[in-house]
Design an enzyme around this catalytic site. Structure first.
Site, PDB file in Angstrom:
ATOM      1  N   ASP A 171       0.860  -1.180   0.000  1.00 19.21           N
ATOM      2  CA  ASP A 171       0.000   0.000   0.000  1.00 19.21           C
ATOM      3  C   ASP A 171       0.899   1.233   0.000  1.00 19.21           C
ATOM      4  O   ASP A 171       1.660   1.451   0.943  1.00 19.21           O
ATOM      5  CB  ASP A 171      -0.919   0.018   1.220  1.00 19.21           C
ATOM      6  CG  ASP A 171      -2.053   1.026   1.086  1.00 19.21           C
ATOM      7  OD1 ASP A 171      -1.774   2.190   0.720  1.00 19.21           O
ATOM      8  OD2 ASP A 171      -3.216   0.659   1.333  1.00 19.21           O
ATOM      9  N   THR A 228     -11.630  -6.353  -8.159  1.00 19.42           N
ATOM     10  CA  THR A 228     -12.953  -5.962  -7.646  1.00 19.42           C
ATOM     11  C   THR A 228     -12.928  -4.494  -7.234  1.00 19.42           C
ATOM     12  O   THR A 228     -13.790  -4.043  -6.484  1.00 19.42           O
ATOM     13  CB  THR A 228     -13.332  -6.826  -6.423  1.00 19.42           C
ATOM     14  OG1 THR A 228     -12.277  -6.750  -5.445  1.00 19.42           O
ATOM     15  CG2 THR A 228     -13.550  -8.271  -6.824  1.00 19.42           C
ATOM     16  N   ALA A 229     -11.924  -3.751  -7.717  1.00 17.43           N
ATOM     17  CA  ALA A 229     -11.732  -2.363  -7.294  1.00 17.43           C
ATOM     18  C   ALA A 229     -12.333  -1.395  -8.301  1.00 17.43           C
ATOM     19  O   ALA A 229     -13.517  -1.064  -8.232  1.00 17.43           O
ATOM     20  CB  ALA A 229     -10.245  -2.095  -7.072  1.00 17.43           C
ATOM     21  N   ARG A 230     -11.530  -0.926  -9.249  1.00 19.53           N
ATOM     22  CA  ARG A 230     -11.989   0.008 -10.271  1.00 19.53           C
ATOM     23  C   ARG A 230     -11.487  -0.463 -11.628  1.00 19.53           C
ATOM     24  O   ARG A 230     -10.314  -0.801 -11.787  1.00 19.53           O
ATOM     25  CB  ARG A 230     -11.488   1.434  -9.978  1.00 19.53           C
ATOM     26  CG  ARG A 230     -12.253   2.131  -8.850  1.00 19.53           C
ATOM     27  CD  ARG A 230     -13.692   2.390  -9.257  1.00 19.53           C
ATOM     28  NE  ARG A 230     -14.482   3.086  -8.252  1.00 19.53           N
ATOM     29  CZ  ARG A 230     -15.293   2.493  -7.382  1.00 19.53           C
ATOM     30  NH1 ARG A 230     -15.399   1.169  -7.381  1.00 19.53           N
ATOM     31  NH2 ARG A 230     -15.997   3.203  -6.527  1.00 19.53           N
ATOM     32  N   ASP A 254     -14.570  -8.078 -11.891  1.00 18.99           N
ATOM     33  CA  ASP A 254     -15.888  -7.554 -11.518  1.00 18.99           C
ATOM     34  C   ASP A 254     -16.108  -6.172 -12.103  1.00 18.99           C
ATOM     35  O   ASP A 254     -17.229  -5.700 -12.184  1.00 18.99           O
ATOM     36  CB  ASP A 254     -16.025  -7.494  -9.991  1.00 18.99           C
ATOM     37  CG  ASP A 254     -17.371  -6.944  -9.545  1.00 18.99           C
ATOM     38  OD1 ASP A 254     -18.398  -7.518  -9.943  1.00 18.99           O
ATOM     39  OD2 ASP A 254     -17.389  -5.922  -8.823  1.00 18.99           O
ATOM     40  N   GLU A 259     -18.050   0.098 -18.731  1.00 19.01           N
ATOM     41  CA  GLU A 259     -19.090  -0.762 -18.193  1.00 19.01           C
ATOM     42  C   GLU A 259     -20.453  -0.397 -18.786  1.00 19.01           C
ATOM     43  O   GLU A 259     -20.675   0.736 -19.197  1.00 19.01           O
ATOM     44  CB  GLU A 259     -19.132  -0.657 -16.668  1.00 19.01           C
ATOM     45  CG  GLU A 259     -17.836  -1.145 -16.019  1.00 19.01           C
ATOM     46  CD  GLU A 259     -17.829  -1.059 -14.507  1.00 19.01           C
ATOM     47  OE1 GLU A 259     -16.874  -1.578 -13.908  1.00 19.01           O
ATOM     48  OE2 GLU A 259     -18.773  -0.471 -13.932  1.00 19.01           O
ATOM     49  N   HIS A 284     -19.934  -5.578 -11.856  1.00 22.24           N
ATOM     50  CA  HIS A 284     -19.660  -4.580 -10.819  1.00 22.24           C
ATOM     51  C   HIS A 284     -20.595  -4.767  -9.617  1.00 22.24           C
ATOM     52  O   HIS A 284     -21.259  -3.833  -9.162  1.00 22.24           O
ATOM     53  CB  HIS A 284     -19.792  -3.159 -11.387  1.00 22.24           C
ATOM     54  CG  HIS A 284     -19.052  -2.127 -10.579  1.00 22.24           C
ATOM     55  ND1 HIS A 284     -18.488  -1.003 -11.134  1.00 22.24           N
ATOM     56  CD2 HIS A 284     -18.786  -2.045  -9.247  1.00 22.24           C
ATOM     57  CE1 HIS A 284     -17.924  -0.263 -10.186  1.00 22.24           C
ATOM     58  NE2 HIS A 284     -18.094  -0.889  -9.030  1.00 22.24           N
TER      59      HIS A 284
END
Length: 308
Positions: A171, A228-230, A254, A259, A284
């Site tokens: 991070d 699964t973020a952006r 996801d 989209e 999403h």
């Protein structure tokens, strides 16, 4: 006026109940159009959104009495955060409300990919019984690399704790976060050791297009990729290239750069993505469960006390 809240998207009724108990009056208008909201927003102290409503400079200028914006979700990329700060407008999000949903969804995508569950199911339904072609991998003993160790990354790591894997996390904006579920490492370690890469990062200028051809080139082992973020954090063409090169064994996505239809179907890479047996797609929904629908609203309402 000082306690009026305009709600421009679908949220759980518990938010209205809890807000009313704190002295707020809510106008629930989930079907309101952006231009209609602009005409009345000046009469509200609070604005509640999800993802469809963009809180840009124009909206913030029109909202002359606005004190806070609350988003029923984690990401704040549809809000001009810097301009809101200039105007003294507080921002509330609710990552605590859907972190379990995201963590579970990420695990589900990973297990489905590693065991060819979607592929095998489709083949059987089409009359093919192919055991060897669907031999899978076990998670035990693998190294899972997590990018972003906030609520979502931590949830995913926690969900993996029973699988006897080595979870490492990077991070850029945190240090000293090693815990019982993950070990803090450098990006170089992520690239060198990961068998699985899972993204749990917000969309920022730095993360936009992070996973591209060059980034994937440096991974030392073939990986399973979970996002699964952006969607804009990952270049879809780069994922497809890496699959063809054997650098990505499978991708669970996801979120995508583009989209919803018809725009998604118009992308040059969509047909290849759709036809790939090494990709699992979901619309999403990682953070959007029947349970998180309520929990997101509860978290937002609890945080209202900070702006009263």
């Amino acid at each position: 006026m000082k306690n009026n809240i305009l709600i421009v998207d679908d949220i759980h009724p518990i938010f209205m109940e809890m807000a009313a108990a704190k002295g707020y009056h809510c106008d629930y208008k989930p079907l309101i159009k952006a231009d209609e909201a602009m005409q009345i927003i000046g009469g509200y102290a609070g604005l509640v959104i999800r993802s469809k409503f963009k809180v840009d400079k124009q909206v913030l200028d029109a909202a002359t009495n606005l004190r806070f914006v609350a988003r029923a979700g984690a990401g704040m990329d549809n809000i001009n955060e810097a301009y809101a700060a200039e105007k003294g407008i507080s921002l509330i999000n609710a990552p605590e409300g859907n972190s379990d949903a995201v963590g579970e969804h990420a695990v589900g995508l990973l297990l489905s990919l590693m065991n060819n569950l979607n592929k095998g199911d489709a083949e059987i339904r089409n009359g093919s019984w192919l055991r060897e072609a669907n031999r899978g991998y076990e998670l035990k003993g693998k190294t899972v690399g997590i990018i972003g160790y906030g609520h979502m990354g931590h949830s995913f790591a926690r969900k993996l704790s029973g699988f006897q894997v080595d979870v490492i996390a990077y991070d850029k904006y945190k240090t000293g976060f090693s815990d019982r579920y993950a070990r803090e490492v450098s990006m170089e370690d992520i690239v060198k050791h990961s068998d699985v890469l899972s993204l749990h990062i917000p969309l920022t200028p730095e993360t936009n297009g992070l996973v591209d051809d060059e980034y994937l080139f440096h991974f030392k082992k073939p990986i399973f990729l979970i996002n699964t973020a952006r969607g804009k954090a990952v270049k879809t063409s780069a994922v497809l290239n890496a699959i063809k090169q054997g650098k990505i064994l499978g991708a669970g996505l996801d979120v995508l750069e583009v989209e919803k239809f018809p725009a998604l179907g118009e992308q040059a890479w969509f047909d290849e993505l759709r036809q790939s047996g090494k990709v699992i797609l979901s619309p999403h929904v990682a953070g959007w469960t029947f349970d998180s629908y309520r929990k997101l609203s509860e978290v937002m309402a609890e945080k209202l006390i900070s702006v009263i």
